[in-house]
Design a protein around this motif. Structure first.
Motif, mmCIF file in Angstrom:
data_model
loop_
_atom_site.group_PDB
_atom_site.id
_atom_site.type_symbol
_atom_site.label_atom_id
_atom_site.label_comp_id
_atom_site.label_asym_id
_atom_site.label_seq_id
_atom_site.Cartn_x
_atom_site.Cartn_y
_atom_site.Cartn_z
ATOM 1 N N ASP A 1 -12.038 8.992 -1.237
ATOM 2 C CA ASP A 1 -12.745 8.177 -2.232
ATOM 3 C C ASP A 1 -11.965 6.914 -2.578
ATOM 4 O OD1 ASP A 1 -14.730 10.093 -2.303
ATOM 5 O OD2 ASP A 1 -13.966 11.081 -4.096
ATOM 6 N N VAL A 2 -10.647 7.039 -2.677
ATOM 7 C CA VAL A 2 -9.815 5.874 -2.982
ATOM 8 C C VAL A 2 -9.898 4.841 -1.856
ATOM 9 C CG1 VAL A 2 -7.422 5.099 -3.277
ATOM 10 C CG2 VAL A 2 -8.252 7.107 -4.523
ATOM 11 N N LEU A 3 -9.803 5.311 -0.614
ATOM 12 C CA LEU A 3 -9.894 4.392 0.520
ATOM 13 C C LEU A 3 -11.257 3.700 0.562
ATOM 14 C CD1 LEU A 3 -8.118 6.448 3.332
ATOM 15 C CD2 LEU A 3 -7.153 4.642 1.889
ATOM 16 N N THR A 4 -12.296 4.405 0.166
ATOM 17 C CA THR A 4 -13.635 3.809 0.126
ATOM 18 C C THR A 4 -13.679 2.661 -0.862
ATOM 19 O OG1 THR A 4 -14.566 5.985 0.634
ATOM 20 C CG2 THR A 4 -16.085 4.309 -0.180
ATOM 21 N N GLU A 5 -13.141 2.885 -2.059
ATOM 22 C CA GLU A 5 -13.124 1.822 -3.064
ATOM 23 C C GLU A 5 -12.288 0.632 -2.601
ATOM 24 O OE1 GLU A 5 -15.081 1.620 -5.774
ATOM 25 O OE2 GLU A 5 -15.934 3.381 -4.773
ATOM 26 N N LYS A 6 -11.160 0.915 -1.978
ATOM 27 C CA LYS A 6 -10.315 -0.167 -1.471
ATOM 28 C C LYS A 6 -11.050 -0.959 -0.379
ATOM 29 C CE LYS A 6 -6.422 0.163 -3.740
ATOM 30 N NZ LYS A 6 -5.933 -0.963 -4.584
ATOM 31 N N ALA A 7 -11.753 -0.261 0.494
ATOM 32 C CA ALA A 7 -12.498 -0.944 1.556
ATOM 33 C C ALA A 7 -13.579 -1.837 0.966
ATOM 34 C CB ALA A 7 -13.104 0.078 2.507
ATOM 35 N N LYS A 8 -14.283 -1.356 -0.027
ATOM 36 C CA LYS A 8 -15.329 -2.153 -0.666
ATOM 37 C C LYS A 8 -14.739 -3.407 -1.322
ATOM 38 C CE LYS A 8 -18.182 0.557 -3.061
ATOM 39 N NZ LYS A 8 -18.606 1.755 -3.851
ATOM 40 N N GLN A 9 -13.593 -3.246 -1.963
ATOM 41 C CA GLN A 9 -12.926 -4.408 -2.561
ATOM 42 C C GLN A 9 -12.553 -5.434 -1.498
ATOM 43 O OE1 GLN A 9 -9.592 -2.847 -4.774
ATOM 44 N NE2 GLN A 9 -10.895 -1.461 -5.954
ATOM 45 N N GLU A 10 -12.028 -4.944 -0.375
ATOM 46 C CA GLU A 10 -11.604 -5.866 0.683
ATOM 47 C C GLU A 10 -12.788 -6.544 1.358
ATOM 48 O OE1 GLU A 10 -8.678 -6.984 1.227
ATOM 49 O OE2 GLU A 10 -7.772 -5.665 -0.281
ATOM 50 N N ILE A 11 -13.899 -5.845 1.487
ATOM 51 C CA ILE A 11 -15.106 -6.470 2.036
ATOM 52 C C ILE A 11 -15.566 -7.592 1.109
ATOM 53 C CG2 ILE A 11 -17.561 -6.094 2.492
ATOM 54 C CD1 ILE A 11 -16.810 -3.278 3.485
ATOM 55 N N VAL B 1 1.156 8.745 1.550
ATOM 56 C CA VAL B 1 0.353 7.573 1.883
ATOM 57 C C VAL B 1 0.816 6.392 1.026
ATOM 58 C CG1 VAL B 1 -1.981 6.628 1.953
ATOM 59 C CG2 VAL B 1 -1.586 9.047 2.497
ATOM 60 N N PRO B 2 1.143 5.253 1.641
ATOM 61 C CA PRO B 2 1.694 4.121 0.882
ATOM 62 C C PRO B 2 0.618 3.277 0.207
ATOM 63 C CG PRO B 2 1.626 3.575 3.201
ATOM 64 C CD PRO B 2 1.153 5.003 3.093
ATOM 65 N N SER B 3 1.058 2.429 -0.702
ATOM 66 C CA SER B 3 0.302 1.332 -1.334
ATOM 67 C C SER B 3 -0.819 1.782 -2.257
ATOM 68 C CB SER B 3 -0.268 0.364 -0.271
ATOM 69 O OG SER B 3 -1.330 0.924 0.460
ATOM 70 N N LEU B 4 -0.767 3.022 -2.733
ATOM 71 C CA LEU B 4 -1.832 3.512 -3.620
ATOM 72 C C LEU B 4 -1.261 4.049 -4.930
ATOM 73 C CD1 LEU B 4 -3.989 5.449 -0.972
ATOM 74 C CD2 LEU B 4 -4.356 3.115 -1.833
ATOM 75 N N ALA B 5 -0.123 3.479 -5.372
ATOM 76 C CA ALA B 5 0.564 4.006 -6.554
ATOM 77 C C ALA B 5 -0.296 3.968 -7.802
ATOM 78 C CB ALA B 5 1.861 3.222 -6.783
ATOM 79 N N GLU B 6 -1.247 3.056 -7.881
ATOM 80 C CA GLU B 6 -2.095 2.958 -9.080
ATOM 81 C C GLU B 6 -2.964 4.195 -9.286
ATOM 82 O OE1 GLU B 6 -5.492 -0.040 -7.782
ATOM 83 O OE2 GLU B 6 -3.741 -0.086 -6.462
ATOM 84 N N TYR B 7 -3.111 5.011 -8.235
ATOM 85 C CA TYR B 7 -3.927 6.221 -8.324
ATOM 86 C C TYR B 7 -3.094 7.487 -8.481
ATOM 87 C CZ TYR B 7 -7.695 3.191 -6.694
ATOM 88 O OH TYR B 7 -8.615 2.181 -6.574
ATOM 89 N N HIS B 8 -1.777 7.352 -8.519
ATOM 90 C CA HIS B 8 -0.930 8.525 -8.642
ATOM 91 C C HIS B 8 -1.174 9.223 -9.971
ATOM 92 C CE1 HIS B 8 2.284 7.136 -5.483
ATOM 93 N NE2 HIS B 8 1.065 7.228 -4.986
ATOM 94 N N GLN B 9 -1.111 10.540 -9.909
ATOM 95 C CA GLN B 9 -1.316 11.404 -11.072
ATOM 96 C C GLN B 9 -2.742 11.333 -11.622
ATOM 97 O OE1 GLN B 9 1.112 13.741 -12.241
ATOM 98 N NE2 GLN B 9 1.822 13.074 -10.206
ATOM 99 N N LYS B 10 -3.665 10.877 -10.805
ATOM 100 C CA LYS B 10 -5.062 10.851 -11.210
ATOM 101 C C LYS B 10 -5.849 11.850 -10.371
ATOM 102 C CE LYS B 10 -5.068 6.036 -12.765
ATOM 103 N NZ LYS B 10 -5.699 4.697 -12.625
ATOM 104 N N LYS B 11 -6.941 12.350 -10.938
ATOM 105 C CA LYS B 11 -7.759 13.331 -10.239
ATOM 106 C C LYS B 11 -8.714 12.598 -9.298
ATOM 107 C CE LYS B 11 -7.521 17.017 -13.692
ATOM 108 N NZ LYS B 11 -8.289 17.940 -14.555
#
Length: 558
Positions: A244-254, A229-239
């Motif tokens: 959940d990541v997409l949810t946070e990104k959606a909230k930021q974009e809203i 999945v592209p554009s989520l490098a800031e979350y790599h190697q994290k638990k």
């Protein structure tokens, strides 16, 4: 250039060649909720008083019964197994449609959503990957049509996102795209009318849902193509889990959308609950080391994981809705929830709450994703205001009944004309643009209203596994009747879904006149949309639909 079903070798695609498609988006993080709320009132004042925000929750591969919200008269064992309280809450705010449909596999449905056209017309009739290759299954006497659109949706197509964009909307895509093939412009949602693309690309599934695995980046994907999945490098190697990541990104974009002064359209397109069936770690404990409710059937590990994916998606829905309310915009936000095809049941899954195995996970519907039967196409569907308020001007202009149910048959291509009408964007459509979907707003308040219309399915491909209905087929619902044509055996099936929802009793021989009428109508509908027939592997000729023997004489008599 469109290729034929005989093409067998891909061009050489490299990661560098696709680099532009998978480039990461630079997304700034706001410092706190206070800053977000401070900008809300000004942005609301500049937003059109007639154009609501629109949030579309599109789940991948979610079946009609993969929820605690019953779409049947009485709850089923599956409803008792899954945990989706936010779906239940959303349905209580609006209208639950019990007879809603998508198409049998993902890309056809997603292109229908974006174009308002049936796959028979837009010709993206199967899932896409490479622009020159047909990825249909190779078994059986019939291959795919010669020139179906293996490249998928492209920038020259009319799309929902472009139409809303032209009407003044800020358009956001988050999650799975799977609109266009690798290496084509259509693989990037921003080329299709989205102002923002988070994590969408050509792949139809993630290589992994887990941040520890970098969401599949670096893993070898199918045919050597990048499936991470592209554009989520800031979350790599994290638990963290992808949902959940997409949810946070959606909230930021809203939140950022409020600063534009425009209404927004969010296509919240989950990768869940598609394979790989990997656990949602913080939720899987709800199912581990347990039996299905009121049984002594152990829940298999794959079903524990699957249920956690479903619950994670539902948790995300709740998180997005709570964020809308925190920003003070829930009263002005229209919400639609649905799935891109019926639930997976042909492979990977195991024992159900009924103790049954493959092809039974959507019970009482028959079969699953990729099939001609109801389990392959019937999906959950909810429409509601994010926060019902009869005093809100937008809700007075577009009332939606609260805690109601509709039996109207609706299709995924209906979303295009419906949302275009909601956004007052009809004037941005090309003159004479053919639409196969209908505006369904009429059923949002008058929930008892029903309109008779043909609901047409055409899947001239082999999806993958052997099983009930997993072969080239066409089908149509008209009222309570459903007719199916299977191209491999040249067989007609006829069901009365009012009395036989499980599609166990073929009435073709008992009602020959009804069969002749429906079969003739189905063929007419297909031909009116420029149908592409499967191709016989032996004769290399189009395998056209054969009407039931004696149909012409029966129709002449009646």
């Amino acid at each position: 250039m469109i290729k034929t079903h005989r093409v067998t070798h891909a061009k050489h695609f490299t990661v560098s060649r696709l680099g532009a498609v998978f480039a990461s988006l630079a997304i700034g993080l706001l410092t706190g909720q206070a800053q977000a709320l401070a900008t809300t009132s000004d942005s609301q004042q500049s937003q059109s008083s007639e154009q609501p925000n629109i949030v579309l929750f599109l789940v991948d591969d979610m079946g009609w019964q993969d929820t605690s919200l019953a779409f049947t008269a009485q709850p089923t064992p599956a409803n008792q197994h899954f945990r989706t309280p936010n779906m239940e809450a959303l349905a209580a705010k609006g209208v639950k449609f019990t007879q809603a449909y998508s198409h049998a596999v993902c890309s056809p449905s997603r292109v229908s959503l974006m174009t308002g056209q049936n796959p028979t017309r837009h010709h993206v009739s199967n899932w896409t990957k490479l622009p020159d290759i047909d990825h249909s299954g190779s078994w059986g006497p019939n291959a795919a049509p010669r020139d179906w659109r293996t490249e998928g949706l492209q920038p020259n197509d009319v799309t929902l996102a472009k139409t809303l964009q032209q009407a003044g909307y800020h358009t956001i895509h988050v999650g799975k795209a799977h609109f266009g093939a690798y290496g084509t412009q259509g693989a990037e949602p921003k080329n299709l009318g989205f102002d923002v693309n988070i994590a969408g690309h050509a792949a139809g599934a993630p290589a992994s849902y887990w941040g520890e695995k970098n969401f599949g980046n670096g893993m070898e994907g199918a045919e050597g193509l990048p499936q991470g999945v592209p554009s989520l490098a800031e979350y790599h190697q994290k638990k963290v889990h992808l949902t959940d990541v997409l949810t946070e990104k959606a909230k930021q974009e809203i939140t950022k959308a409020q600063q534009t002064g425009k209404p927004f359209f969010l296509n919240m397109a989950y990768y869940a609950v598609h394979t790989p069936i990997e656990a949602h770690p913080r939720l899987v404990k709800h199912y581990q080391n347990k039996t299905y409710q009121d049984t002594d059937i152990d829940i298999p590990e794959v079903e524990e994981n699957y249920a956690s994916l479903v619950e994670g998606m539902d948790d995300s829905v709740g998180g997005v809705l709570q964020h809308l309310e925190a920003l003070g915009i829930a009263e002005n936000t229209l919400v639609v929830f649905t799935s891109d095809n019926g639930g997976l049941s042909g492979h990977s899954r195991q024992t159900t709450p009924r103790g049954t195995e493959l092809n039974s996970h959507n019970w009482p519907l028959h079969s699953g994703k990729g099939s001609a039967y109801e389990g392959g196409t019937r999906v959950p569907y909810i429409v509601a205001w994010a926060k019902p308020d009869q005093q809100a001007a937008m809700q007075q202009a577009l009332p939606i009944a609260v805690n109601k149910m509709s039996y109207q048959q609706v299709m995924i291509e209906d979303l295009f004309p419906t949302l275009v009408a909601v956004a007052d964007a009809k004037q941005h459509l090309p003159q004479g643009y053919p639409l196969d979907g209908m505006d369904t707003r009429q059923f949002w308040q008058a929930t008892d209203k029903q309109v008779m219309r043909p609901v047409v399915f055409h899947y001239p491909h082999v999806w993958g596994p052997h099983g009930p209905g997993y072969e080239p087929h066409s089908a149509m619902r008209l009222g309570d009747w459903k007719v199916i044509y299977l191209y491999n055996s040249r067989t007609w099936l006829l069901y009365d879904l009012a009395t036989d929802l499980t599609e166990q009793h073929n009435l073709a021989q008992r009602y020959p006149v009804k069969l002749a009428q429906l079969a003739s109508r189905l063929k007419q509908e297909l031909e009116s949309m420029d149908v592409q027939w499967p191709v016989n592997r032996v004769t290399d000729k189009d395998e056209e639909m054969k009407l039931p023997q004696g149909s012409e004489a029966l129709l002449a008599q009646h």
